[in-house]
Design a protein around this motif. Structure first.
Motif, PDB file in Angstrom:
ATOM      1  N   SER A   5      52.484 -24.413  -4.702  1.00 35.87           N
ATOM      2  CA  SER A   5      52.715 -24.165  -3.467  1.00 35.87           C
ATOM      3  C   SER A   5      52.326 -25.336  -2.731  1.00 35.87           C
ATOM      4  N   GLY A  39      56.558 -22.046  -3.093  1.00 36.67           N
ATOM      5  CA  GLY A  39      55.686 -21.797  -2.241  1.00 36.67           C
ATOM      6  C   GLY A  39      55.155 -22.470  -1.207  1.00 36.67           C
ATOM      7  N   GLU A  66      57.014 -17.785  -1.749  1.00 38.64           N
ATOM      8  CA  GLU A  66      55.752 -17.317  -1.350  1.00 38.64           C
ATOM      9  C   GLU A  66      55.006 -17.871  -0.215  1.00 38.64           C
ATOM     10  N   ASN A  68      51.652 -18.631   1.909  1.00 38.35           N
ATOM     11  CA  ASN A  68      50.278 -18.525   1.882  1.00 38.35           C
ATOM     12  C   ASN A  68      49.462 -18.921   2.919  1.00 38.35           C
ATOM     13  N   THR A  87      52.764 -13.415   1.914  1.00 40.24           N
ATOM     14  CA  THR A  87      52.801 -12.873   0.377  1.00 40.24           C
ATOM     15  C   THR A  87      51.112 -12.749   0.000  1.00 40.24           C
ATOM     16  N   GLN A  88      50.501 -14.061   0.649  1.00 42.39           N
ATOM     17  CA  GLN A  88      49.166 -14.185  -0.058  1.00 42.39           C
ATOM     18  C   GLN A  88      48.137 -14.599   1.248  1.00 42.39           C
TER      19      GLN A  88
END
Length: 237
Positions: A5, A39, A66, A68, A87-88
């Motif tokens: 990421s 990510g 993703e 984050n 996503t996170q």
């Protein structure tokens, strides 16, 4: 394979230094994904000195890998995460006046607070990760909070790498093994670079994700300068 990421805070820092919208953080995120990044990470701070809250909202519309979002879970941050539903979310205990993140959570001292925040995010379908120092007691505390993952704060590893990489990695291996035993996912970040990332991956191959920003953007400047200079010379000729 450990997922990569890319933290794009530094791109926003460069933009903010001049004003306007160059470089464009949304375009940067889209290009990074097209180059294979798995990510995109952002860390908005209250003073918006790099990533702005508006950037987070704009990125939510375009990031296809993703997404984050890192930060200290004050109410403004919590509201932003619940609005954008990444996503996170990675919880980082940085004070407003720090230059960059410089410590992990005391998951024992702040157990009740973290438990509530994690529970609220998970109730909205957002995966949670807690930023921790390479301390097994903090890993165990994170498991008791109910988080999905931990993110190992890797500055100590990066600083010790050139002196004794085996010694530098050992606390991280032990914490990662304990996290795995407890059923936690494992992320890592802070000062990871092309110099030290391969050894980290060799020693902790079961990690889920690394988040890299400052080093990656700096390395991209070095590696990309030749191509850009040649492009200018070609157009000038």
């Amino acid at each position: 394979m450990i997922r990569l990421s890319v933290n794009i805070n530094k791109i926003a820092t460069l933009r903010n230094a001049r004003g306007g919208n160059t470089p464009n953080v949304v375009e940067a995120a889209e290009r990074l994904e097209s180059f294979g990044a798995q990510g995109i990470t952002v860390h908005p701070r209250p003073d918006e000195r790099h990533i702005r809250y508006a950037d987070v909202r704009d990125l939510t519309k375009v990031v296809t890998t993703e997404f984050n979002i890192e930060g200290n879970p004050n109410q403004t941050f919590i509201d932003l995460v619940l609005e954008t539903k990444p996503t996170q979310v990675t919880l980082v205990p940085d004070a407003e006046d720090v230059l960059t993140s410089n410590a992990g959570w005391d998951t024992i001292k702040h157990k009740d607070f973290l438990k509530k925040v994690v529970s609220d995010f998970k109730a909205h379908g957002i995966r949670t990760s807690i930023f921790v120092d390479p301390d097994i007691s903090m890993v165990k505390g994170a498991a008791e909070v109910g988080t999905d993952r931990i993110e190992l704060y890797t500055e100590a590893y990066a600083q010790g790498f050139s002196k004794n990489k085996e010694q530098a990695i050992q606390p991280y291996v032990k914490c990662a093994e304990e996290a795995k035993r407890l059923g936690l996912g494992i992320n890592a970040g802070h000062d990871l670079s092309l110099d030290n990332i391969e050894f980290f991956a060799e020693k902790i191959p079961f990690a889920d994700e690394v988040s890299i920003g400052h080093a990656l953007i700096s390395e991209a400047l070095y590696d990309g300068l030749e191509s850009v200079v040649k492009s200018y010379l070609k157009k000038l000729s």
